[in-house]
Scaffold this active site. Structure first.
Site, PDB file in Angstrom:
ATOM      1  N   HIS A   8      19.564  20.448  -7.319  1.00 53.29           N
ATOM      2  CA  HIS A   8      19.137  19.062  -7.531  1.00 53.29           C
ATOM      3  C   HIS A   8      18.720  18.828  -8.967  1.00 53.29           C
ATOM      4  O   HIS A   8      18.109  17.805  -9.284  1.00 53.29           O
ATOM      5  CB  HIS A   8      17.975  18.713  -6.581  1.00 53.29           C
ATOM      6  CG  HIS A   8      18.384  18.649  -5.149  1.00 53.29           C
ATOM      7  ND1 HIS A   8      17.485  18.667  -4.119  1.00 53.29           N
ATOM      8  CD2 HIS A   8      19.607  18.594  -4.568  1.00 53.29           C
ATOM      9  CE1 HIS A   8      18.132  18.613  -2.957  1.00 53.29           C
ATOM     10  NE2 HIS A   8      19.419  18.575  -3.213  1.00 53.29           N
ATOM     11  N   CYS A  45      18.539   9.241 -26.952  1.00 57.53           N
ATOM     12  CA  CYS A  45      19.333  10.420 -27.336  1.00 57.53           C
ATOM     13  C   CYS A  45      19.312  10.590 -28.861  1.00 57.53           C
ATOM     14  O   CYS A  45      19.553   9.625 -29.596  1.00 57.53           O
ATOM     15  CB  CYS A  45      20.770  10.198 -26.851  1.00 57.53           C
ATOM     16  SG  CYS A  45      21.944  11.447 -27.376  1.00 57.53           S
ATOM     17  N   ASN A  61       8.196  27.895   6.919  1.00 58.41           N
ATOM     18  CA  ASN A  61       7.818  26.526   6.592  1.00 58.41           C
ATOM     19  C   ASN A  61       6.480  26.202   7.247  1.00 58.41           C
ATOM     20  O   ASN A  61       6.148  26.764   8.282  1.00 58.41           O
ATOM     21  CB  ASN A  61       8.906  25.556   7.081  1.00 58.41           C
ATOM     22  CG  ASN A  61       8.809  24.214   6.381  1.00 58.41           C
ATOM     23  OD1 ASN A  61       8.891  24.123   5.167  1.00 58.41           O
ATOM     24  ND2 ASN A  61       8.601  23.173   7.175  1.00 58.41           N
TER      25      ASN A  61
HETATM   26  C1  BV8 Z   1      24.637  13.151  -1.550  1.00 59.08           C
HETATM   27  C2  BV8 Z   1      15.794  15.456  -7.119  1.00 59.08           C
HETATM   28  C3  BV8 Z   1      26.296  11.582  -1.214  1.00 59.08           C
HETATM   29  C4  BV8 Z   1      15.051  14.211  -7.443  1.00 59.08           C
HETATM   30  C5  BV8 Z   1      16.231  15.379  -4.730  1.00 59.08           C
HETATM   31  C6  BV8 Z   1      23.900  12.489   5.573  1.00 59.08           C
HETATM   32  C7  BV8 Z   1      23.056  11.908   6.489  1.00 59.08           C
HETATM   33  C8  BV8 Z   1      21.967  11.116   6.079  1.00 59.08           C
HETATM   34  C9  BV8 Z   1      21.733  10.901   4.723  1.00 59.08           C
HETATM   35  C10 BV8 Z   1      22.601  11.483   3.831  1.00 59.08           C
HETATM   36  C11 BV8 Z   1      23.662  12.260   4.231  1.00 59.08           C
HETATM   37  N1  BV8 Z   1      24.326  12.696   3.128  1.00 59.08           N
HETATM   38  C12 BV8 Z   1      23.723  12.204   2.055  1.00 59.08           C
HETATM   39  C13 BV8 Z   1      22.659  11.457   2.447  1.00 59.08           C
HETATM   40  C14 BV8 Z   1      21.731  10.759   1.587  1.00 59.08           C
HETATM   41  C15 BV8 Z   1      20.690  11.713   1.024  1.00 59.08           C
HETATM   42  C16 BV8 Z   1      19.850  12.354   2.084  1.00 59.08           C
HETATM   43  O1  BV8 Z   1      20.062  13.513   2.436  1.00 59.08           O
HETATM   44  N2  BV8 Z   1      18.867  11.632   2.545  1.00 59.08           N
HETATM   45  C17 BV8 Z   1      17.944  12.205   3.502  1.00 59.08           C
HETATM   46  C18 BV8 Z   1      16.529  11.784   3.122  1.00 59.08           C
HETATM   47  C19 BV8 Z   1      18.337  11.749   4.890  1.00 59.08           C
HETATM   48  N3  BV8 Z   1      21.331  12.764   0.257  1.00 59.08           N
HETATM   49  C20 BV8 Z   1      21.730  12.481  -0.983  1.00 59.08           C
HETATM   50  O2  BV8 Z   1      21.672  11.368  -1.476  1.00 59.08           O
HETATM   51  C21 BV8 Z   1      22.319  13.632  -1.768  1.00 59.08           C
HETATM   52  N4  BV8 Z   1      23.548  13.164  -2.295  1.00 59.08           N
HETATM   53  O3  BV8 Z   1      24.778  13.717  -0.512  1.00 59.08           O
HETATM   54  O4  BV8 Z   1      25.560  12.373  -2.121  1.00 59.08           O
HETATM   55  C22 BV8 Z   1      27.538  11.409  -1.942  1.00 59.08           C
HETATM   56  C23 BV8 Z   1      28.633  12.177  -1.558  1.00 59.08           C
HETATM   57  C24 BV8 Z   1      29.804  11.992  -2.231  1.00 59.08           C
HETATM   58  C25 BV8 Z   1      29.869  11.097  -3.313  1.00 59.08           C
HETATM   59  C26 BV8 Z   1      28.733  10.382  -3.712  1.00 59.08           C
HETATM   60  C27 BV8 Z   1      27.561  10.533  -3.026  1.00 59.08           C
HETATM   61  C28 BV8 Z   1      21.407  13.976  -2.951  1.00 59.08           C
HETATM   62  C29 BV8 Z   1      20.147  14.624  -2.441  1.00 59.08           C
HETATM   63  C30 BV8 Z   1      19.320  15.091  -3.642  1.00 59.08           C
HETATM   64  C31 BV8 Z   1      18.141  14.159  -3.807  1.00 59.08           C
HETATM   65  N5  BV8 Z   1      17.283  14.668  -4.894  1.00 59.08           N
HETATM   66  N6  BV8 Z   1      15.476  15.834  -5.744  1.00 59.08           N
HETATM   67  C32 BV8 Z   1      13.634  14.549  -7.774  1.00 59.08           C
HETATM   68  O5  BV8 Z   1      13.076  15.520  -7.225  1.00 59.08           O
HETATM   69  O6  BV8 Z   1      13.073  13.821  -8.597  1.00 59.08           O
HETATM   70  S1  BV8 Z   1      15.830  15.853  -3.160  1.00 59.08           S
HETATM   71  C33 BV8 Z   1      14.134  15.974  -3.032  1.00 59.08           C
HETATM   72  O7  BV8 Z   1      13.910  16.195  -1.668  1.00 59.08           O
HETATM   73  C34 BV8 Z   1      13.517  17.185  -3.709  1.00 59.08           C
HETATM   74  O8  BV8 Z   1      14.450  17.952  -4.430  1.00 59.08           O
HETATM   75  C35 BV8 Z   1      13.023  18.010  -2.520  1.00 59.08           C
HETATM   76  O9  BV8 Z   1      13.018  19.354  -2.760  1.00 59.08           O
HETATM   77  C36 BV8 Z   1      14.053  17.605  -1.571  1.00 59.08           C
HETATM   78  C37 BV8 Z   1      14.066  17.973  -0.163  1.00 59.08           C
HETATM   79  O10 BV8 Z   1      12.848  17.788   0.324  1.00 59.08           O
HETATM   80  P1  BV8 Z   1      12.082  19.147   0.638  1.00 59.08           P
HETATM   81  O11 BV8 Z   1      12.292  20.108  -0.494  1.00 59.08           O
HETATM   82  O12 BV8 Z   1      12.441  19.589   1.995  1.00 59.08           O
HETATM   83  O13 BV8 Z   1      10.646  18.654   0.516  1.00 59.08           O
HETATM   84  P2  BV8 Z   1       9.877  17.895   1.650  1.00 59.08           P
HETATM   85  O14 BV8 Z   1       8.685  17.285   1.038  1.00 59.08           O
HETATM   86  O15 BV8 Z   1      10.841  17.053   2.424  1.00 59.08           O
HETATM   87  O16 BV8 Z   1       9.449  19.075   2.647  1.00 59.08           O
HETATM   88  C38 BV8 Z   1       8.542  20.040   2.205  1.00 59.08           C
HETATM   89  C39 BV8 Z   1       8.400  20.982   3.376  1.00 59.08           C
HETATM   90  O17 BV8 Z   1       7.528  22.001   2.966  1.00 59.08           O
HETATM   91  C40 BV8 Z   1       7.765  20.296   4.579  1.00 59.08           C
HETATM   92  O18 BV8 Z   1       8.521  20.607   5.723  1.00 59.08           O
HETATM   93  C41 BV8 Z   1       6.374  20.933   4.669  1.00 59.08           C
HETATM   94  O19 BV8 Z   1       5.979  21.170   6.007  1.00 59.08           O
HETATM   95  C42 BV8 Z   1       6.580  22.248   3.982  1.00 59.08           C
HETATM   96  N7  BV8 Z   1       5.409  22.771   3.309  1.00 59.08           N
HETATM   97  C43 BV8 Z   1       4.383  22.091   2.736  1.00 59.08           C
HETATM   98  N8  BV8 Z   1       3.495  22.964   2.224  1.00 59.08           N
HETATM   99  C44 BV8 Z   1       3.975  24.214   2.471  1.00 59.08           C
HETATM  100  C45 BV8 Z   1       5.186  24.090   3.158  1.00 59.08           C
HETATM  101  N9  BV8 Z   1       5.913  25.148   3.562  1.00 59.08           N
HETATM  102  C46 BV8 Z   1       5.411  26.373   3.272  1.00 59.08           C
HETATM  103  N10 BV8 Z   1       4.258  26.563   2.592  1.00 59.08           N
HETATM  104  C47 BV8 Z   1       3.514  25.523   2.187  1.00 59.08           C
HETATM  105  N11 BV8 Z   1       2.360  25.735   1.531  1.00 59.08           N
HETATM  106 ZN    ZN Z   2      23.810  10.474 -26.371  1.00 59.99          ZN
END
Ligand code: BV8
Ligand code: ZN
Length: 240
Positions: A119, A147, A213
């Site tokens: 990502h 830039c 997790n």
């Molecule tokens: C794409 C960079 C399409 C930005 C990030 C299919 C179905 C539905 C939706 C989609 C799909 N395909 C695509 C989508 C849309 C979307 C998506 O998945 N949406 C989700 C919400 C449903 N996906 C996209 O848009 C992706 N692009 O597929 O493109 C496409 C295809 C062809 C052509 C054009 C387009 C792009 C996804 C990337 C998004 N960018 N980050 C930034 O960070 O500024 S993702 C962002 O969420 C972060 O990177 C983060 O890491 C990531 C995932 O979240 P998690 O890491 O899981 O973090 P989260 O907070 O959710 O969970 C933390 C977990 O840790 C929790 O479970 C918690 O219990 C646990 N935890 C907490 N503390 C602890 C712990 N565990 C252990 N120890 C602890 N102490």
């Molecule tokens: Zn440039």
């Protein structure tokens, strides 16, 4: 839990090829807010709304305020025992790939080498005009950074929601998932695609898959092992 932990420890010991997928949860104990739960909000904006090309198009200053806030916060934090344990594991395994959804750079800071930041990385910026990518560690890039080469507006070199991942990086991540003996999935809610599908690629490839997790996820039921607790406590125990 003890029996399960020792069973997984043995499986890790016997594995030649190890692949790890991490999410925001592995950085939580370093103080980095996760995407869901309490971390999901910044100044009452839903983070999911800000991490999109549309938000940047509509209000680049607001998005840069958000990213400068994250850069400043993370610049004061460091890696934790879970990041460190993965560095130690990489050193003793013939084949090791770390795939991270995190953009905080803490795996690099901890010393991970074979890392796929699928990502992107918060500390890299990309020019929206000439596409030049530069590493810039300054906590605050200013309201609308430009830039140095062409004067174009810079953006964070991260993959926003709605943007596709770098094809080459994704292919390497799929490859490392399909061809491993064991995959550890650490600190991810497993809702973001396509990252969360990598665990299934590993299963298809015959790997043992383990989730560490804080809470259960939609993928927990498919895992061979699922430990619910803090990564900073569980991961070092698995690898000691
Ligand atoms: C794409 C960079 C399409 C930005 C990030 C299919 C179905 C539905 C939706 C989609 C799909 N395909 C695509 C989508 C849309 C979307 C998506 O998945 N949406 C989700 C919400 C449903 N996906 C996209 O848009 C992706 N692009 O597929 O493109 C496409 C295809 C062809 C052509 C054009 C387009 C792009 C996804 C990337 C998004 N960018 N980050 C930034 O960070 O500024 S993702 C962002 O969420 C972060 O990177 C983060 O890491 C990531 C995932 O979240 P998690 O890491 O899981 O973090 P989260 O907070 O959710 O969970 C933390 C977990 O840790 C929790 O479970 C918690 O219990 C646990 N935890 C907490 N503390 C602890 C712990 N565990 C252990 N120890 C602890 N102490
Ligand atoms: Zn440039």
């Amino acid at each position: 839990m003890e029996k399960e932990i020792s069973a997984l420890k043995n499986a890790i010991k016997g594995a030649e090829r190890v692949t790890v997928l991490t999410g925001a949860g592995i950085s939580a104990e370093s103080g980095v807010p996760t995407f869901r739960g309490e971390g999901g909000l910044w100044r009452n904006h839903d983070v999911m709304e800000l991490a999109t090309p549309y938000a940047f198009e509509r209000d680049p200053e607001l998005v840069w305020e958000f990213y400068n806030w994250r850069r400043d916060l993370i610049s004061k934090l460091t890696f934790n025992p879970a990041h460190k344990a993965l560095v130690d594991l990489e050193r003793i395994k013939p084949s090791f790939t770390l795939i991270s959804q995190n953009v905080d750079g803490l795996h690099l800071l901890a010393g991970s080498k074979n890392l796929l930041e699928i990502h992107g990385n918060l500390w890299k910026v990309r020019c929206t005009r000439c596409n030049e990518i530069t590493l810039d560690l300054s906590p605050d890039m200013g309201p609308l950074p430009k830039c140095k080469t062409c004067g174009g507006l810079l953006r964070p070199h991260v993959v926003w929601f709605g943007e596709s991942l770098d094809g080459e990086l994704l292919n390497r991540a799929v490859d490392a998932s399909k061809n491993c003996d064991i995959m550890l999935v650490i600190g991810t809610s497993s809702v973001v695609q396509p990252a969360s599908s990598l665990a299934f690629q590993a299963k298809d490839g015959g790997a043992i898959v383990a989730e560490i997790n804080l809470e259960a996820t939609p993928n927990s039921q498919f895992m061979d092992f699922a430990f619910h607790g803090k990564a900073g406590e569980i991961v070092p125990r698995l690898l000691d």
